[in-house]
Write a protein that holds these residues in place. Sequence first.
Motif, PDB file in Angstrom:
ATOM      1  N   PRO A  60      61.682  66.317  62.075  1.00 46.43           N
ATOM      2  CA  PRO A  60      61.377  66.598  63.483  1.00 46.43           C
ATOM      3  C   PRO A  60      60.348  65.602  64.018  1.00 46.43           C
ATOM      4  O   PRO A  60      59.283  65.397  63.415  1.00 46.43           O
ATOM      5  CB  PRO A  60      60.778  68.004  63.453  1.00 46.43           C
ATOM      6  CG  PRO A  60      60.868  68.470  62.017  1.00 46.43           C
ATOM      7  CD  PRO A  60      61.000  67.242  61.177  1.00 46.43           C
ATOM      8  N   GLU A  94      74.511  71.582  61.090  1.00 45.12           N
ATOM      9  CA  GLU A  94      73.520  71.376  62.146  1.00 45.12           C
ATOM     10  C   GLU A  94      72.791  72.675  62.488  1.00 45.12           C
ATOM     11  O   GLU A  94      71.567  72.690  62.652  1.00 45.12           O
ATOM     12  CB  GLU A  94      74.196  70.813  63.404  1.00 45.12           C
ATOM     13  CG  GLU A  94      74.775  69.430  63.237  1.00 45.12           C
ATOM     14  CD  GLU A  94      76.187  69.415  62.675  1.00 45.12           C
ATOM     15  OE1 GLU A  94      76.796  68.334  62.658  1.00 45.12           O
ATOM     16  OE2 GLU A  94      76.696  70.486  62.249  1.00 45.12           O
ATOM     17  N   LYS A  98      68.713  73.512  62.054  1.00 41.26           N
ATOM     18  CA  LYS A  98      67.878  74.059  63.131  1.00 41.26           C
ATOM     19  C   LYS A  98      67.269  75.400  62.725  1.00 41.26           C
ATOM     20  O   LYS A  98      66.114  75.697  63.054  1.00 41.26           O
ATOM     21  CB  LYS A  98      68.716  74.228  64.403  1.00 41.26           C
ATOM     22  CG  LYS A  98      69.052  72.922  65.095  1.00 41.26           C
ATOM     23  CD  LYS A  98      69.790  73.206  66.403  1.00 41.26           C
ATOM     24  CE  LYS A  98      70.050  71.945  67.182  1.00 41.26           C
ATOM     25  NZ  LYS A  98      70.690  72.230  68.491  1.00 41.26           N
ATOM     26  N   TRP A 102      63.271  76.464  62.462  1.00 41.18           N
ATOM     27  CA  TRP A 102      62.662  77.627  63.108  1.00 41.18           C
ATOM     28  C   TRP A 102      61.991  78.533  62.079  1.00 41.18           C
ATOM     29  O   TRP A 102      60.862  78.990  62.289  1.00 41.18           O
ATOM     30  CB  TRP A 102      63.708  78.412  63.905  1.00 41.18           C
ATOM     31  CG  TRP A 102      63.125  79.656  64.512  1.00 41.18           C
ATOM     32  CD1 TRP A 102      63.314  80.947  64.119  1.00 41.18           C
ATOM     33  CD2 TRP A 102      62.207  79.705  65.605  1.00 41.18           C
ATOM     34  NE1 TRP A 102      62.579  81.803  64.896  1.00 41.18           N
ATOM     35  CE2 TRP A 102      61.877  81.072  65.823  1.00 41.18           C
ATOM     36  CE3 TRP A 102      61.626  78.734  66.424  1.00 41.18           C
ATOM     37  CZ2 TRP A 102      61.011  81.478  66.824  1.00 41.18           C
ATOM     38  CZ3 TRP A 102      60.756  79.151  67.422  1.00 41.18           C
ATOM     39  CH2 TRP A 102      60.451  80.503  67.617  1.00 41.18           C
ATOM     40  N   GLN A 108      61.662  74.336  67.937  1.00 39.08           N
ATOM     41  CA  GLN A 108      62.978  74.112  68.512  1.00 39.08           C
ATOM     42  C   GLN A 108      63.201  72.610  68.600  1.00 39.08           C
ATOM     43  O   GLN A 108      62.315  71.878  69.055  1.00 39.08           O
ATOM     44  CB  GLN A 108      63.061  74.726  69.914  1.00 39.08           C
ATOM     45  CG  GLN A 108      62.816  76.215  69.950  1.00 39.08           C
ATOM     46  CD  GLN A 108      64.046  77.032  69.563  1.00 39.08           C
ATOM     47  OE1 GLN A 108      65.096  76.471  69.243  1.00 39.08           O
ATOM     48  NE2 GLN A 108      63.921  78.349  69.591  1.00 39.08           N
ATOM     49  N   GLU A 110      66.247  69.159  69.030  1.00 37.11           N
ATOM     50  CA  GLU A 110      67.575  68.653  69.359  1.00 37.11           C
ATOM     51  C   GLU A 110      67.928  67.591  68.328  1.00 37.11           C
ATOM     52  O   GLU A 110      67.186  66.615  68.158  1.00 37.11           O
ATOM     53  CB  GLU A 110      67.608  68.059  70.770  1.00 37.11           C
ATOM     54  CG  GLU A 110      67.578  69.102  71.877  1.00 37.11           C
ATOM     55  CD  GLU A 110      68.744  70.070  71.807  1.00 37.11           C
ATOM     56  OE1 GLU A 110      69.875  69.629  71.511  1.00 37.11           O
ATOM     57  OE2 GLU A 110      68.527  71.273  72.063  1.00 37.11           O
ATOM     58  N   ILE A 111      69.012  67.797  67.627  1.00 34.23           N
ATOM     59  CA  ILE A 111      69.463  66.838  66.618  1.00 34.23           C
ATOM     60  C   ILE A 111      70.127  65.652  67.314  1.00 34.23           C
ATOM     61  O   ILE A 111      70.941  65.837  68.223  1.00 34.23           O
ATOM     62  CB  ILE A 111      70.443  67.511  65.646  1.00 34.23           C
ATOM     63  CG1 ILE A 111      69.688  68.511  64.757  1.00 34.23           C
ATOM     64  CG2 ILE A 111      71.190  66.479  64.813  1.00 34.23           C
ATOM     65  CD1 ILE A 111      70.572  69.346  63.860  1.00 34.23           C
ATOM     66  N   ALA A 132      65.737  64.583  64.329  1.00 31.12           N
ATOM     67  CA  ALA A 132      65.684  65.550  65.430  1.00 31.12           C
ATOM     68  C   ALA A 132      64.459  65.307  66.305  1.00 31.12           C
ATOM     69  O   ALA A 132      63.418  64.841  65.834  1.00 31.12           O
ATOM     70  CB  ALA A 132      65.669  66.971  64.884  1.00 31.12           C
TER      71      ALA A 132
END
Length: 200
Positions: A60, A94, A98, A102, A108, A110-111, A132
Amino acid sequence: MAHRAVPRLKLKLRTDMVSYHPPKHFEKKIPAGDDRTRLVCNQCEWVHYENPKIIVGLVPIYKDKILLCNRAIDPRQGYWTIPAGFMELKETAEAGAKREAWEEARVQVEINALLGVYSIPRAGQVHLIYRAIMDKPEFAAGPESHDVRLFAWEEIPWDNLAFLSNHWALNHYYESREWDSFAPFGVPSEDVEEVAGHST
């Protein structure tokens, strides 16, 4: 930035994660029409196939910083890792990545790319790691994490990363950080022997 050396002694692969103790009426043998040893029921000849586990995770990114989690569970409790874990039934890779983000970091994302596909035969695993983006610097430690932090590249705690695959994913992120498209990375050539499996 130069590739970081991996401290091998701290990053030995776990092989006990794939151990399995079958019921007494199962035995190891080569089933008819097969070419390798399997666990076979000696009462009905049902074959128990043991297949690799899929690990899904992501790197991330918020601006130029990377989010890492300090593990609150074994294995490697107290070490830092990217959010990752076992893929569940009835979810996409995917969605699983995610979900892990979490659960472990309350973040949160976005890939935007499949970063790496890392086959680790010795551990019976295949890792699917994504790149991400975080829209906001909002995160918190989930139940599997002691702490969650954003790290600049030069601040990454390389000597305290939980797994060899963390080194691969972070270095591959850094290499591809300005690329819009690329083929997913694999296990670095210098580590192939380290993760090799043995036929049974």
